[in-house]
Every structure is written in structure tokens, then in C-alpha cells.
Design a protein around this motif. Sequence first.
Motif, PDB file in Angstrom:
ATOM      1  N   ALA A 226      -5.767  89.549  23.556  1.00 18.20           N
ATOM      2  CA  ALA A 226      -4.932  88.374  23.327  1.00 18.20           C
ATOM      3  C   ALA A 226      -3.486  88.810  23.205  1.00 18.20           C
ATOM      4  N   SER A 227      -2.589  87.889  23.436  1.00 16.48           N
ATOM      5  CA  SER A 227      -1.169  88.130  23.221  1.00 16.48           C
ATOM      6  C   SER A 227      -0.579  87.105  22.266  1.00 16.48           C
ATOM      7  N   MET A 228      -1.413  86.203  21.769  1.00 15.05           N
ATOM      8  CA  MET A 228      -1.004  85.201  20.795  1.00 15.05           C
ATOM      9  C   MET A 228      -2.200  84.877  19.915  1.00 15.05           C
ATOM     10  N   GLY A 229      -1.933  84.298  18.762  1.00 15.59           N
ATOM     11  CA  GLY A 229      -2.999  83.900  17.857  1.00 15.59           C
ATOM     12  C   GLY A 229      -2.987  84.724  16.582  1.00 15.59           C
ATOM     13  N   LEU A 230      -3.720  84.259  15.588  1.00 13.02           N
ATOM     14  CA  LEU A 230      -3.748  84.941  14.293  1.00 13.02           C
ATOM     15  C   LEU A 230      -4.451  86.280  14.379  1.00 13.02           C
ATOM     16  N   GLY A 231      -5.493  86.393  15.208  1.00 11.74           N
ATOM     17  CA  GLY A 231      -6.139  87.680  15.397  1.00 11.74           C
ATOM     18  C   GLY A 231      -5.201  88.693  16.031  1.00 11.74           C
ATOM     19  N   TRP A 232      -4.434  88.243  17.021  1.00 13.10           N
ATOM     20  CA  TRP A 232      -3.436  89.129  17.634  1.00 13.10           C
ATOM     21  C   TRP A 232      -2.371  89.512  16.613  1.00 13.10           C
ATOM     22  N   LEU A 233      -1.981  88.588  15.746  1.00 18.68           N
ATOM     23  CA  LEU A 233      -1.005  88.891  14.704  1.00 18.68           C
ATOM     24  C   LEU A 233      -1.533  89.991  13.779  1.00 18.68           C
ATOM     25  N   LEU A 234      -2.816  89.970  13.474  1.00 16.39           N
ATOM     26  CA  LEU A 234      -3.420  91.034  12.678  1.00 16.39           C
ATOM     27  C   LEU A 234      -3.282  92.382  13.369  1.00 16.39           C
ATOM     28  N   SER A 235      -3.651  92.423  14.651  1.00 15.48           N
ATOM     29  CA  SER A 235      -3.607  93.680  15.396  1.00 15.48           C
ATOM     30  C   SER A 235      -2.185  94.185  15.564  1.00 15.48           C
ATOM     31  N   GLU A 236      -1.275  93.292  15.926  1.00 14.66           N
ATOM     32  CA  GLU A 236       0.114  93.681  16.140  1.00 14.66           C
ATOM     33  C   GLU A 236       0.757  94.165  14.847  1.00 14.66           C
ATOM     34  N   SER A 237       0.433  93.525  13.727  1.00 12.92           N
ATOM     35  CA  SER A 237       0.988  93.937  12.437  1.00 12.92           C
ATOM     36  C   SER A 237       0.424  95.287  12.003  1.00 12.92           C
ATOM     37  N   GLN A 238      -0.822  95.576  12.373  1.00 20.04           N
ATOM     38  CA  GLN A 238      -1.394  96.889  12.058  1.00 20.04           C
ATOM     39  C   GLN A 238      -0.626  97.991  12.782  1.00 20.04           C
TER      40      GLN A 238
END
Length: 276
Positions: A226-238
Amino acid sequence: MTSAPAQSRTTPDATARPGSSARAFWSRRSVRIVGGALVPLVLLAVWQAVTASGLVPAYLLPAPGAVLQAAIQLAESGALWLHIAISVQRVFLGFAVGSVIGLAAAAVVGLTRVGDILLSPTLAAIRAIPSLALVPLLLLWMGIGEDSKVTLIAIGAFFPVFTTVSLALRQVDARSVEMARSFSLRGFALFRTVQLPAVVPSIMAGLRLALAQSWLFLVAAELLAASMGLGWLLSESQYNGRVDRILLAIVLLALLGTLTNGILSIVQKYLLRRWI
């Protein structure tokens, strides 16, 4: 002579009043709201106390104020609302598709002997497959677009509905069905009059479980492709070491899951009043 029996008759009422008043107190909506918010508020207070005292370093556990500040920054840029909207859209689409297919399959398996024999073993085998094992196959078949993510969420929503409703249909009282048939009820009329009211609680329980599964499968889908969404936000923030945004995404997922479950709970109460 007559006063003793009268006194013995009033004693059970007197002893029953405390229990009934306690049940009435705990059944009040205001009490349920306050009681439900008590544990999160205590956890929030403990979180603030731990971070303020320095027991846990800020880079491992930011303070609640830092998480709120991260939410404000993302909201001002518009990214937060985009992540929430994309995730909610994926969950609703996957939940709707999976629930409809699950109800149809449950009707076939729960109402017909042939459907039970043919479909139950295969669906039980598919259910045993871990969700992450399906991700590479879905990506190869459907690409990294929305189709693969919605399909994975639909798979997660399918099995709670199918399992709960098919089991409930098989356990409908056979005597009620035979009595309805004696009044010339057949097919859809029999289903609408006898079988559907009997399984409405199970349908709503399956839908609520399916909705919870949809949020779980959403995170699995967005973490991997994904490139958007709350799950992507988790991964990107990690990857960026933004623990405040990780906690923000977790809190938002919890709030959205609670909100959608509450909506289904309201629908459940309405349907139970109508059908039961």
C-alpha cells in the motif's frame, strides 16, 4: 395467625429489590458509557505518568501530548484524513463483499445436505490457510492495486459470517420447521417465517466478528502492499522511527473499530426488536 404468612410472602419481594435495583443501575446508558471509558482513561493516566516520570525513554514511548501533536500535524496537512478515508473505504468494501458471500454460502451449507457435504471440507481447508500466505498470490493475480487489498479483507470477513450462520441454520429447532410445514409453508416462506428469525442473533454476531476481522486483515494488506492508509502509516512510521505516529495509527484503528462495532450494535438491537 394471618400476619405470619403475609410477612413471609413479602419477604421475597423485599430481598429481590436490591438485586433488581442493582441491575437497573448497571443497565443505564450513562453508567455503561462512563464505565466503558473508565479503563481507557486509567490507561491514559498511567501512560502520562510513566512518560512524565522518565521511567521509559521518550523515543520508546512518547507522551500522549506528543501523539496528539503528531495527529494535529497530519491533520493540518490533510494526510491524516486521506489515510482514514482510504482505510475505511477498504474495510467497508471488503466487509460488504465478504459478508454477502458468507451469508450466501452459509445458506447453502446450512439449509441443504448436498451443500454441507460438498462445500464444508473445502472451506474448512481454506480457512486454515494463514492470511499472510495469501498475500503473494493475490499480488501476482491482482497486482498492488485496490483489488488485492479488498479481496484479502473480504476473505477475512467471509469466514466468521459463514461459520456462525451455517451452524445456526443447522441448529434451528426441527419441530418448529415441521410445524411450519404442516401449515403448508415451503421454500422462502418457511425461511422467512421460521428459520430467519431464529438465526438473526447469529447473523449479527457473525457480522460483528467479520467487521473486527476486516480491520485486522486491513492492517495485513496495507502493511505489505500500500502507499496510503493507516496500515501503511504504521509501516512508514516504523522505517522513519516515528513512534508517535505508530501509536497514533494504533489509537485510530482502535477508535474506528469501536465506532463501527457500535454502529452494528445499534443495527443489531433494531433487528432483534423486530424479529425476536
